[in-house]
Design a protein around this motif. Structure first.
Motif, PDB file in Angstrom:
ATOM      1  N   PRO A 130       7.075  12.909 -31.323  1.00  0.00           N
ATOM      2  CA  PRO A 130       7.354  11.833 -30.148  1.00  0.00           C
ATOM      3  C   PRO A 130       6.503  12.125 -28.951  1.00  0.00           C
ATOM      4  N   ARG A 131       5.528  12.824 -29.099  1.00  0.00           N
ATOM      5  CA  ARG A 131       4.433  13.027 -28.174  1.00  0.00           C
ATOM      6  C   ARG A 131       3.795  11.824 -27.657  1.00  0.00           C
ATOM      7  N   GLN A 132       3.429  10.839 -28.843  1.00  0.00           N
ATOM      8  CA  GLN A 132       2.814   9.689 -28.751  1.00  0.00           C
ATOM      9  C   GLN A 132       3.554   8.463 -29.477  1.00  0.00           C
ATOM     10  N   THR A 133       3.432   7.307 -28.911  1.00  0.00           N
ATOM     11  CA  THR A 133       4.069   6.193 -29.400  1.00  0.00           C
ATOM     12  C   THR A 133       3.060   5.140 -29.471  1.00  0.00           C
ATOM     13  N   VAL A 134       3.299   4.187 -30.390  1.00  0.00           N
ATOM     14  CA  VAL A 134       2.580   2.850 -30.319  1.00  0.00           C
ATOM     15  C   VAL A 134       3.121   1.828 -29.774  1.00  0.00           C
ATOM     16  N   ASP A 135       2.776   0.713 -29.089  1.00  0.00           N
ATOM     17  CA  ASP A 135       3.472  -0.475 -28.554  1.00  0.00           C
ATOM     18  C   ASP A 135       2.998  -1.789 -29.512  1.00  0.00           C
ATOM     19  N   ASN A 136       2.003  -1.713 -30.295  1.00  0.00           N
ATOM     20  CA  ASN A 136       1.515  -2.962 -31.154  1.00  0.00           C
ATOM     21  C   ASN A 136       2.525  -3.055 -32.183  1.00  0.00           C
ATOM     22  N   ILE A 137       3.574  -3.192 -32.156  1.00  0.00           N
ATOM     23  CA  ILE A 137       4.600  -3.329 -33.470  1.00  0.00           C
ATOM     24  C   ILE A 137       5.353  -4.443 -33.284  1.00  0.00           C
ATOM     25  N   SER A 138       4.622  -5.572 -32.862  1.00  0.00           N
ATOM     26  CA  SER A 138       5.512  -6.588 -32.744  1.00  0.00           C
ATOM     27  C   SER A 138       6.082  -7.212 -34.040  1.00  0.00           C
ATOM     28  N   THR A 139       5.555  -7.015 -35.156  1.00  0.00           N
ATOM     29  CA  THR A 139       5.856  -7.360 -36.556  1.00  0.00           C
ATOM     30  C   THR A 139       7.236  -6.526 -36.938  1.00  0.00           C
ATOM     31  N   PHE A 140       7.354  -5.603 -36.483  1.00  0.00           N
ATOM     32  CA  PHE A 140       8.649  -4.570 -37.057  1.00  0.00           C
ATOM     33  C   PHE A 140       9.690  -5.089 -36.753  1.00  0.00           C
ATOM     34  N   LYS A 141      10.849  -5.120 -37.636  1.00  0.00           N
ATOM     35  CA  LYS A 141      11.975  -5.508 -37.615  1.00  0.00           C
ATOM     36  C   LYS A 141      13.061  -4.506 -37.589  1.00  0.00           C
ATOM     37  N   GLY A 142      13.301  -4.118 -36.002  1.00  0.00           N
ATOM     38  CA  GLY A 142      14.408  -3.162 -35.962  1.00  0.00           C
ATOM     39  C   GLY A 142      15.878  -3.614 -35.936  1.00  0.00           C
ATOM     40  N   HIS A 143      16.739  -2.946 -35.340  1.00  0.00           N
ATOM     41  CA  HIS A 143      18.159  -3.471 -35.302  1.00  0.00           C
ATOM     42  C   HIS A 143      18.213  -4.979 -34.592  1.00  0.00           C
ATOM     43  N   VAL A 144      19.068  -5.637 -34.646  1.00  0.00           N
ATOM     44  CA  VAL A 144      19.336  -6.973 -34.008  1.00  0.00           C
ATOM     45  C   VAL A 144      19.860  -6.695 -32.554  1.00  0.00           C
ATOM     46  N   GLN A 145      19.197  -7.736 -31.574  1.00  0.00           N
ATOM     47  CA  GLN A 145      19.531  -7.628 -30.311  1.00  0.00           C
ATOM     48  C   GLN A 145      19.865  -8.966 -29.703  1.00  0.00           C
ATOM     49  N   LEU A 146      20.421  -9.210 -28.532  1.00  0.00           N
ATOM     50  CA  LEU A 146      20.658 -10.441 -27.951  1.00  0.00           C
ATOM     51  C   LEU A 146      19.579 -11.049 -27.158  1.00  0.00           C
ATOM     52  N   VAL A 147      19.574 -12.500 -27.279  1.00  0.00           N
ATOM     53  CA  VAL A 147      18.486 -13.068 -26.421  1.00  0.00           C
ATOM     54  C   VAL A 147      18.977 -13.626 -25.435  1.00  0.00           C
ATOM     55  N   GLY A 148      18.370 -13.377 -24.272  1.00  0.00           N
ATOM     56  CA  GLY A 148      19.133 -13.881 -22.993  1.00  0.00           C
ATOM     57  C   GLY A 148      18.597 -15.474 -22.758  1.00  0.00           C
ATOM     58  N   LYS A 149      19.421 -16.075 -22.046  1.00  0.00           N
ATOM     59  CA  LYS A 149      19.184 -17.608 -21.469  1.00  0.00           C
ATOM     60  C   LYS A 149      17.898 -17.673 -20.731  1.00  0.00           C
ATOM     61  N   PRO A 150      17.099 -18.696 -20.998  1.00  0.00           N
ATOM     62  CA  PRO A 150      15.579 -18.849 -20.293  1.00  0.00           C
ATOM     63  C   PRO A 150      15.702 -18.388 -18.749  1.00  0.00           C
ATOM     64  N   LYS A 151      16.812 -18.935 -18.077  1.00  0.00           N
ATOM     65  CA  LYS A 151      16.861 -18.938 -16.420  1.00  0.00           C
ATOM     66  C   LYS A 151      17.758 -17.826 -16.067  1.00  0.00           C
ATOM     67  N   GLN A 152      18.510 -17.347 -17.158  1.00  0.00           N
ATOM     68  CA  GLN A 152      19.210 -16.170 -16.624  1.00  0.00           C
ATOM     69  C   GLN A 152      19.032 -14.929 -17.864  1.00  0.00           C
ATOM     70  N   PRO A 153      17.927 -14.217 -18.027  1.00  0.00           N
ATOM     71  CA  PRO A 153      17.623 -13.507 -19.040  1.00  0.00           C
ATOM     72  C   PRO A 153      18.482 -12.262 -19.237  1.00  0.00           C
ATOM     73  N   ASP A 154      19.394 -11.977 -18.311  1.00  0.00           N
ATOM     74  CA  ASP A 154      20.344 -10.906 -18.523  1.00  0.00           C
ATOM     75  C   ASP A 154      21.891 -11.446 -18.942  1.00  0.00           C
ATOM     76  N   VAL A 155      21.819 -12.855 -19.215  1.00  0.00           N
ATOM     77  CA  VAL A 155      23.069 -13.471 -19.716  1.00  0.00           C
ATOM     78  C   VAL A 155      22.848 -13.911 -21.115  1.00  0.00           C
ATOM     79  N   ALA A 156      23.647 -13.447 -22.073  1.00  0.00           N
ATOM     80  CA  ALA A 156      23.209 -13.822 -23.486  1.00  0.00           C
ATOM     81  C   ALA A 156      23.421 -15.197 -23.783  1.00  0.00           C
ATOM     82  N   LYS A 157      22.534 -15.983 -24.605  1.00  0.00           N
ATOM     83  CA  LYS A 157      22.888 -17.296 -25.022  1.00  0.00           C
ATOM     84  C   LYS A 157      24.143 -17.539 -25.782  1.00  0.00           C
TER      85      LYS A 157
END
Ligand code: SF4
Ligand code: SF4
Length: 203
Positions: free
Chosen positions: A40-67
């Motif tokens: 865990p001393r190093q991590t990578v951030d170029n993992i856009s194709t990685f499929k981890g656990h699912v998460q919620l998507v926020g509303k475009p104008k209220q990103p903290d409120v789920a769609k």
């Protein structure tokens, strides 16, 4: 003892060639730059194709409120029963107002009590949890959501001490992610935009 079969010239060449090919692959990988990291001393951030656990998507104008509109399709389609969604309750209805009528009026002549229209429950979740211990990452919930409120996270660095650590409150997770988002750039006044465009055209 069985006598060994003598190889023909071409069979010998073929075998030697496969050795050369194998050495070529090994050599190529040997001199390649190292792509592993010392987690865990190093991590990578170029993992856009990685499929981890699912998460919620926020509303475009209220990103903290789920769609999420609480249709429950993900809950009923999940083969592992690992999603729990609780819909917000409708607001409490006001008691039926007493009709203003003289007290001495007979009951039959009293105006009928009017029931107020039933308040609708907002289509907003108050609880949205995922038990990642059970999830098989099949993607059904992502596919069935009619408002595209579920997506895969690229959270590849998961570790925990107990099963409890993998039970996620995804509404809290969405709020946390929204708080880390950069603030949107202030909108430019129309005149400033016009001036900028004119300057660019002149240049
Ligand atoms: S990916 Fe599959 S198993 Fe995991 S929560 Fe979604 S529907 Fe359930
Ligand atoms: S399918 Fe989508 S909209 Fe329906 S409950 Fe699940 S997240 Fe909400």
């Amino acid at each position: 003892m069985k006598e060994r079969k003598k190889l023909t010239f071409w069979e010998t060449v073929k075998r030697q060639w496969s050795l050369v090919v194998g050495l070529k692959v090994t050599g190529k990988n040997y001199i390649k730059p190292q792509i592993t990291t010392h987690y865990p001393r190093q991590t990578v951030d170029n993992i856009s194709t990685f499929k981890g656990h699912v998460q919620l998507v926020g509303k475009p104008k209220q990103p903290d409120v789920a769609k999420c509109i609480c249709c429950m399709l993900c809950v009923t389609s999940c083969p592992s029963s690992c999603i729990k969604v609780v819909k917000m309750k409708p607001p409490k209805e006001d008691p039926i107002p007493e009709a203003a009528a003289p007290k001495d009026m007979p009951d039959a002549a009293q105006p009928a009590k009017q029931a107020p229209p039933k308040a609708k429950a907002p289509k907003t979740p108050v609880k949205w949890t995922l038990d990642f211990n059970l999830c098989s990452l099949c993607g059904t919930c992502v596919e069935v959501c009619p408002v595209k409120s579920i997506e895969y996270s690229n959270d590849s660095y998961l570790a925990g001490y107990s099963r409890k650590d993998f039970e996620y409150d995804l509404l809290a997770d969405l709020k946390e992610r929204a708080a880390k988002m950069p603030a949107p750039a202030p909108k430019k006044a129309p005149k400033a935009v016009e001036k900028e465009t004119a300057e660019q055209a002149e240049a």
